[in-house]
Design an enzyme around this catalytic site. Structure first.
Site, PDB file in Angstrom:
ATOM      1  CB  CYS A  57      -2.789  -8.568  -6.542  1.00  0.00           C
ATOM      2  SG  CYS A  57      -3.786  -8.291  -5.067  1.00  0.00           S
ATOM      3  CB  CYS A  61      -3.032  -1.135  -3.808  1.00  0.00           C
ATOM      4  SG  CYS A  61      -3.934  -2.360  -2.828  1.00  0.00           S
ATOM      5  CB  CYS A  64       0.437  -2.395  -5.576  1.00  0.00           C
ATOM      6  SG  CYS A  64       1.218  -4.023  -5.402  1.00  0.00           S
ATOM      7  CB  CYS A 101       8.840 -10.785   5.960  1.00  0.00           C
ATOM      8  SG  CYS A 101       7.181 -10.190   5.629  1.00  0.00           S
ATOM      9  CB  CYS A 133       7.094 -11.677   9.307  1.00  0.00           C
ATOM     10  SG  CYS A 133       5.959 -10.344   8.902  1.00  0.00           S
ATOM     11  CB  CYS A 193       4.439  -6.064  11.075  1.00  0.00           C
ATOM     12  SG  CYS A 193       5.423  -5.084   9.922  1.00  0.00           S
ATOM     13  NE  ARG A 265       9.881  -4.135   9.317  1.00  0.00           N
ATOM     14  CZ  ARG A 265      10.479  -5.100  10.007  1.00  0.00           C
ATOM     15  NH1 ARG A 265      11.671  -5.500   9.667  1.00  0.00           N
ATOM     16  NH2 ARG A 265       9.875  -5.674  11.023  1.00  0.00           N
TER      17      ARG A 265
HETATM   18  N1  SAM Z   1      -1.179  -8.189  -0.616  1.00  0.00           N
HETATM   19  C1  SAM Z   1      -0.901  -8.002   0.747  1.00  0.00           C
HETATM   20  C2  SAM Z   1      -1.409  -6.666   1.283  1.00  0.00           C
HETATM   21  O1  SAM Z   1      -1.650  -5.758   0.499  1.00  0.00           O
HETATM   22  O2  SAM Z   1      -1.541  -6.563   2.498  1.00  0.00           O
HETATM   23  C3  SAM Z   1       0.558  -8.166   1.109  1.00  0.00           C
HETATM   24  C4  SAM Z   1       1.647  -7.591   0.246  1.00  0.00           C
HETATM   25  S1  SAM Z   1       1.651  -5.829   0.028  1.00  0.00           S
HETATM   26  C5  SAM Z   1       2.809  -5.638  -1.262  1.00  0.00           C
HETATM   27  C6  SAM Z   1       2.398  -5.187   1.515  1.00  0.00           C
HETATM   28  C7  SAM Z   1       2.535  -3.706   1.636  1.00  0.00           C
HETATM   29  O3  SAM Z   1       3.607  -3.232   0.845  1.00  0.00           O
HETATM   30  C8  SAM Z   1       1.369  -2.839   1.224  1.00  0.00           C
HETATM   31  O4  SAM Z   1       0.367  -2.777   2.170  1.00  0.00           O
HETATM   32  C9  SAM Z   1       2.031  -1.476   1.037  1.00  0.00           C
HETATM   33  O5  SAM Z   1       1.990  -0.726   2.252  1.00  0.00           O
HETATM   34  C10 SAM Z   1       3.466  -1.836   0.682  1.00  0.00           C
HETATM   35  N2  SAM Z   1       3.751  -1.491  -0.718  1.00  0.00           N
HETATM   36  C11 SAM Z   1       3.273  -2.123  -1.815  1.00  0.00           C
HETATM   37  N3  SAM Z   1       3.702  -1.542  -2.942  1.00  0.00           N
HETATM   38  C12 SAM Z   1       4.471  -0.489  -2.570  1.00  0.00           C
HETATM   39  C13 SAM Z   1       5.177   0.509  -3.273  1.00  0.00           C
HETATM   40  N4  SAM Z   1       5.181   0.552  -4.603  1.00  0.00           N
HETATM   41  N5  SAM Z   1       5.874   1.429  -2.570  1.00  0.00           N
HETATM   42  C14 SAM Z   1       5.879   1.390  -1.223  1.00  0.00           C
HETATM   43  N6  SAM Z   1       5.206   0.470  -0.499  1.00  0.00           N
HETATM   44  C15 SAM Z   1       4.504  -0.454  -1.145  1.00  0.00           C
HETATM   45 FE1  SF4 Z   2      -2.522  -6.710  -4.024  1.00  0.00          FE
HETATM   46 FE2  SF4 Z   2      -0.448  -5.047  -4.119  1.00  0.00          FE
HETATM   47 FE3  SF4 Z   2      -2.714  -4.257  -2.989  1.00  0.00          FE
HETATM   48 FE4  SF4 Z   2      -1.205  -6.158  -1.760  1.00  0.00          FE
HETATM   49  S1  SF4 Z   2      -0.621  -4.009  -2.116  1.00  0.00           S
HETATM   50  S2  SF4 Z   2      -3.429  -6.158  -2.055  1.00  0.00           S
HETATM   51  S3  SF4 Z   2      -0.362  -7.195  -3.579  1.00  0.00           S
HETATM   52  S4  SF4 Z   2      -2.446  -4.777  -5.166  1.00  0.00           S
END
Ligand code: SAM
Ligand code: SF4
Ligand code: DTB
Length: 331
Positions: A57, A61, A64, A101, A133, A193, A265
């Site tokens: 990606c 973030c 992530c 989902c 979802c 959500c 959730r």
């Molecule tokens: N890429 C898309 C986005 O960021 O909206 C969808 C997938 S993203 C993994 C969905 C959500 O998972 C993120 O917005 C975050 O809140 C949560 N998430 C991701 N990595 C995480 C982590 N290591 N621990 C807890 N929550 C996490």
């Molecule tokens: Fe990309 Fe992870 Fe951020 Fe979703 S949470 S936008 S998968 S870096």
């Protein structure tokens, strides 16, 4: 104790702060009371999560494991074939999930062949009678509309953290970008959500601000995931301390009291919780979890469905069946 008969959209920060900071037992009691007023407290919604496109990606973030710029052990996986996704959805349905989902590690949806394939997946899962979802990153109004027409029931797009903490966690998009997508989803008639993560290094004030943004939306998100940071090796937050489960209980209870009709959730972090800690989260108003055959969330481990069904049995809880169309119309 709050008046338990009304759904409010005019919370103040002081009110939510007073709730969050209540003596713990009083807070849990109040949240449990509100929970019982609006929901059948014996039922937990089981949602199966599948990563349909993993890793690589472009976003940054800092929590992530799927961000391309961090050196994590996550292997990039292109969009899965539709048949494989539908087979996973069938398995999830057979094991009692009412929601499926599909997640993609995208910054945003593009109008290309991959989106066409997602549309086919949404149609297929919807035809199985599951709530479908998706969480695919940012969406335009017309993309949201296309998903709705394919039968999408809910779209996950988290605020992640408060507006003022946002820049400390993500620099490649803004808090307002998140709100825009949520509005596009709402306008298209898809349920929302949206929740966030604790354990990012935020203050209690940040946590309350995040709940305040959700709780003062014109329509509350139908589902609010509360995640404890899953610490992924190679990400900037890998060495953050583990989230204390009582903090999860406080977040869940505050969300439950502020948004009484919402499904709250208990999301990432369950593997690091005991049965007793999870039970307190359910008592405080959580009524939904991610589970599944694969024993993973997206890239981190999660309890498996067998373990979860055993936990529900121990606690005298049961999986929530999907609502029929008729039930949806009256609620
Ligand atoms: N890429 C898309 C986005 O960021 O909206 C969808 C997938 S993203 C993994 C969905 C959500 O998972 C993120 O917005 C975050 O809140 C949560 N998430 C991701 N990595 C995480 C982590 N290591 N621990 C807890 N929550 C996490
Ligand atoms: Fe990309 Fe992870 Fe951020 Fe979703 S949470 S936008 S998968 S870096
Ligand atoms: C949400 O709030 N939590 C889920 C789902 N929405 C997509 C994802 C949690 C991801 C946890 C870390 C991982 O496995 O990548």
């Amino acid at each position: 104790m709050q008046n338990q008969n009304i759904v409010r959209h005019d919370w103040t920060k002081e009110e939510l702060s007073a709730i969050y900071n209540k003596p713990l037992m009083a807070l849990i009691y109040e949240a449990a009371t509100v929970h019982r007023q609006w929901h059948n407290a014996d039922e937990i919604q089981l949602s199966t999560l599948l990563s349909v496109k993993t890793g690589g990606c472009p976003e940054d973030c800092s929590y992530c494991g799927q961000a391309a710029r961090y050196h994590t052990d996550v292997k990039v996986q292109a969009l899965l074939p539709t048949e494989k996704v539908l087979a996973e959805a069938q398995k999830a349905k057979d094991r009692g999930s009412s929601r499926f989902c599909m997640a993609a590690a995208w910054r945003e949806v593009r109008d290309n062949r991959d989106f066409d394939r997602i549309i086919d997946m949404v149609k297929g899962v919807n035809e199985m009678g599951l709530e479908v979802c998706c969480t695919l990153g940012m969406l335009t109004e017309s993309q949201a509309q296309r998903l709705q027409e394919a039968g999408l029931y809910a779209y996950n797009h988290n605020l992640d953290t408060s507006e003022s903490n946002y820049d400390n966690i993500i620099s490649t998009r803004t808090f307002d970008n998140r709100l825009d997508t949520i509005n596009n989803v709402r306008k298209a008639g898809i349920t929302v959500c949206s929740g966030g993560i604790i354990g990012l290094g935020e203050t209690i004030n940040d946590r309350i601000s995040m709940i305040l943004t959700l709780a003062n939306m014109e329509v509350h998100p139908e589902s609010v995931p509360i995640n404890a940071l899953a610490r992924v090796k190679g990400t900037p937050l890998e060495n953050n301390p583990k989230v204390d489960s009582w903090e999860m209980v406080r977040m869940i209870a505050t969300a439950r009291i502020a948004m009484p009709t919402t499904m709250v959730r208990l999301s990432a972090g369950r593997l690091e919780m005991s049965e007793q800690e999870q039970a307190f989260c359910f008592m405080a108003g959580a009524n939904s979890i991610f589970t599944g055959e694969r024993e993973t969330l997206l890239v981190t481990p999660n309890p498996g469905i067998d373990e979860d069904l055993a936990l529900l049995q121990t606690l005298g809880l049961k999986p929530l069946a999907k609502k029929t169309k008729e039930q949806e119309l009256v609620s």
